[in-house]
Design a protein around this motif. Structure first.
Motif, mmCIF file in Angstrom:
data_model
loop_
_atom_site.group_PDB
_atom_site.id
_atom_site.type_symbol
_atom_site.label_atom_id
_atom_site.label_comp_id
_atom_site.label_asym_id
_atom_site.label_seq_id
_atom_site.Cartn_x
_atom_site.Cartn_y
_atom_site.Cartn_z
ATOM 1 N N TRP A 1 17.265 -22.481 26.870
ATOM 2 C CA TRP A 1 18.162 -22.027 27.785
ATOM 3 C C TRP A 1 18.135 -23.070 28.847
ATOM 4 O O TRP A 1 18.777 -23.515 29.762
ATOM 5 C CB TRP A 1 18.513 -20.534 27.799
ATOM 6 C CG TRP A 1 19.093 -20.024 28.380
ATOM 7 C CD1 TRP A 1 20.578 -20.158 28.579
ATOM 8 C CD2 TRP A 1 18.486 -19.818 29.930
ATOM 9 N NE1 TRP A 1 21.220 -20.059 29.870
ATOM 10 C CE2 TRP A 1 19.805 -19.355 31.126
ATOM 11 C CE3 TRP A 1 17.280 -19.733 30.277
ATOM 12 C CZ2 TRP A 1 19.290 -19.237 32.161
ATOM 13 C CZ3 TRP A 1 17.533 -19.614 31.681
ATOM 14 C CH2 TRP A 1 18.238 -18.605 32.683
ATOM 15 N N THR A 2 16.643 -22.188 29.084
ATOM 16 C CA THR A 2 15.778 -22.943 30.789
ATOM 17 C C THR A 2 15.975 -24.845 30.636
ATOM 18 O O THR A 2 16.239 -24.618 30.975
ATOM 19 C CB THR A 2 14.712 -22.403 30.185
ATOM 20 O OG1 THR A 2 14.731 -21.079 31.010
ATOM 21 C CG2 THR A 2 13.873 -23.486 31.347
ATOM 22 N N CYS A 3 15.523 -25.475 29.189
ATOM 23 C CA CYS A 3 16.033 -26.718 29.136
ATOM 24 C C CYS A 3 17.512 -27.053 29.111
ATOM 25 O O CYS A 3 17.204 -27.785 30.295
ATOM 26 C CB CYS A 3 15.548 -27.344 27.557
ATOM 27 S SG CYS A 3 13.729 -27.089 27.776
ATOM 28 N N LYS A 4 18.013 -26.412 28.669
ATOM 29 C CA LYS A 4 19.976 -27.061 28.712
ATOM 30 C C LYS A 4 19.625 -26.337 30.449
ATOM 31 O O LYS A 4 20.534 -27.632 30.981
ATOM 32 C CB LYS A 4 20.338 -26.306 28.136
ATOM 33 C CG LYS A 4 21.886 -26.369 28.223
ATOM 34 C CD LYS A 4 23.173 -26.036 26.539
ATOM 35 C CE LYS A 4 24.127 -26.192 26.458
ATOM 36 N NZ LYS A 4 25.373 -26.555 27.938
ATOM 37 N N ALA A 5 19.625 -24.962 31.378
ATOM 38 C CA ALA A 5 19.860 -25.615 32.106
ATOM 39 C C ALA A 5 19.685 -26.430 33.679
ATOM 40 O O ALA A 5 20.409 -26.487 34.114
ATOM 41 C CB ALA A 5 19.986 -23.739 32.638
ATOM 42 N N LEU A 6 18.349 -26.656 32.835
ATOM 43 C CA LEU A 6 17.619 -27.741 34.000
ATOM 44 C C LEU A 6 17.826 -28.932 33.729
ATOM 45 O O LEU A 6 18.942 -29.578 34.728
ATOM 46 C CB LEU A 6 16.238 -27.715 33.750
ATOM 47 C CG LEU A 6 15.275 -26.329 34.213
ATOM 48 C CD1 LEU A 6 13.840 -26.475 33.599
ATOM 49 C CD2 LEU A 6 15.415 -25.829 36.102
ATOM 50 N N ILE A 7 18.374 -29.482 32.719
ATOM 51 C CA ILE A 7 18.834 -30.962 33.112
ATOM 52 C C ILE A 7 20.498 -30.672 33.026
ATOM 53 O O ILE A 7 20.836 -31.735 32.915
ATOM 54 C CB ILE A 7 19.079 -31.294 30.823
ATOM 55 C CG1 ILE A 7 19.702 -30.879 30.086
ATOM 56 C CG2 ILE A 7 17.572 -31.563 30.955
ATOM 57 C CD1 ILE A 7 19.585 -31.398 28.963
ATOM 58 N N LYS B 1 2.575 -29.277 29.550
ATOM 59 C CA LYS B 1 2.580 -29.789 28.444
ATOM 60 C C LYS B 1 3.272 -30.906 28.226
ATOM 61 O O LYS B 1 3.241 -31.963 28.004
ATOM 62 C CB LYS B 1 2.662 -28.696 27.338
ATOM 63 C CG LYS B 1 2.975 -29.221 26.015
ATOM 64 C CD LYS B 1 2.741 -28.152 25.183
ATOM 65 C CE LYS B 1 2.439 -28.189 23.870
ATOM 66 N NZ LYS B 1 2.423 -28.097 22.861
ATOM 67 N N TYR B 2 4.953 -31.025 28.849
ATOM 68 C CA TYR B 2 5.922 -31.637 28.905
ATOM 69 C C TYR B 2 6.128 -33.047 29.774
ATOM 70 O O TYR B 2 6.770 -33.558 30.118
ATOM 71 C CB TYR B 2 6.684 -31.480 27.839
ATOM 72 C CG TYR B 2 6.723 -30.674 27.134
ATOM 73 C CD1 TYR B 2 6.845 -31.841 26.040
ATOM 74 C CD2 TYR B 2 6.540 -29.418 26.893
ATOM 75 C CE1 TYR B 2 6.608 -30.814 24.575
ATOM 76 C CE2 TYR B 2 6.899 -28.070 25.696
ATOM 77 C CZ TYR B 2 6.197 -29.725 24.560
ATOM 78 O OH TYR B 2 5.923 -29.240 23.272
ATOM 79 N N LYS C 1 10.015 -35.456 27.857
ATOM 80 C CA LYS C 1 9.843 -34.781 26.302
ATOM 81 C C LYS C 1 10.348 -33.722 26.786
ATOM 82 O O LYS C 1 10.147 -32.730 27.473
ATOM 83 C CB LYS C 1 7.840 -34.939 26.466
ATOM 84 C CG LYS C 1 7.646 -36.220 26.557
ATOM 85 C CD LYS C 1 6.112 -36.081 26.250
ATOM 86 C CE LYS C 1 5.947 -37.513 26.965
ATOM 87 N NZ LYS C 1 4.302 -36.842 27.480
ATOM 88 N N PHE C 2 10.898 -33.512 25.130
ATOM 89 C CA PHE C 2 11.715 -31.860 25.048
ATOM 90 C C PHE C 2 10.273 -31.448 24.120
ATOM 91 O O PHE C 2 10.279 -31.920 23.139
ATOM 92 C CB PHE C 2 12.526 -31.566 24.496
ATOM 93 C CG PHE C 2 13.441 -32.726 25.508
ATOM 94 C CD1 PHE C 2 14.641 -31.411 25.905
ATOM 95 C CD2 PHE C 2 14.063 -33.800 25.819
ATOM 96 C CE1 PHE C 2 15.861 -32.063 26.869
ATOM 97 C CE2 PHE C 2 14.483 -34.023 26.331
ATOM 98 C CZ PHE C 2 15.686 -33.085 27.582
#
Length: 95
Positions: free
Chosen positions: A16-22, A51-52, A81-82
């Protein structure tokens, strides 16, 4: 899974965090609690940044100094990087 790879938050919250940020959203813990019942936004953003190497900006707002996280303007999403739980996002999937 090695202890150092453990996030201590669910893979759903990481995704959710990755999706919302992108998607260009600015996130706060209040947003995370409301949308995914999570409490680890700061830890997830810290891990993504360290880390990423995600260029996450943090802005503290209001009298409570609440942290708001977003990707730096001009971030090339295709170069990010995911983490394993969000790999589908790097391939354009899991909308």
């Amino acid at each position: 899974m090695a202890n150092s790879d453990r996030w201590y938050s669910s893979t759903t919250q990481v995704f959710w965090t990755c999706k919302a940020l992108i998607e260009g959203r600015t996130l706060s813990t209040r947003t995370e609690i409301r949308e995914v019942n999570g409490w680890r936004l700061a830890a997830v953003c810290h891990k993504l940044a360290r880390k990423y190497h995600w260029p996450i900006l943090t802005e503290y707002r209001g009298p409570e100094n609440i942290a708001h996280y977003r990707l730096a303007p001009g971030t090339d999403i295709s170069r990010l990087k995911f983490p394993p739980s969000a790999k589908a996002l790097s391939e354009g999937g899991a909308q």
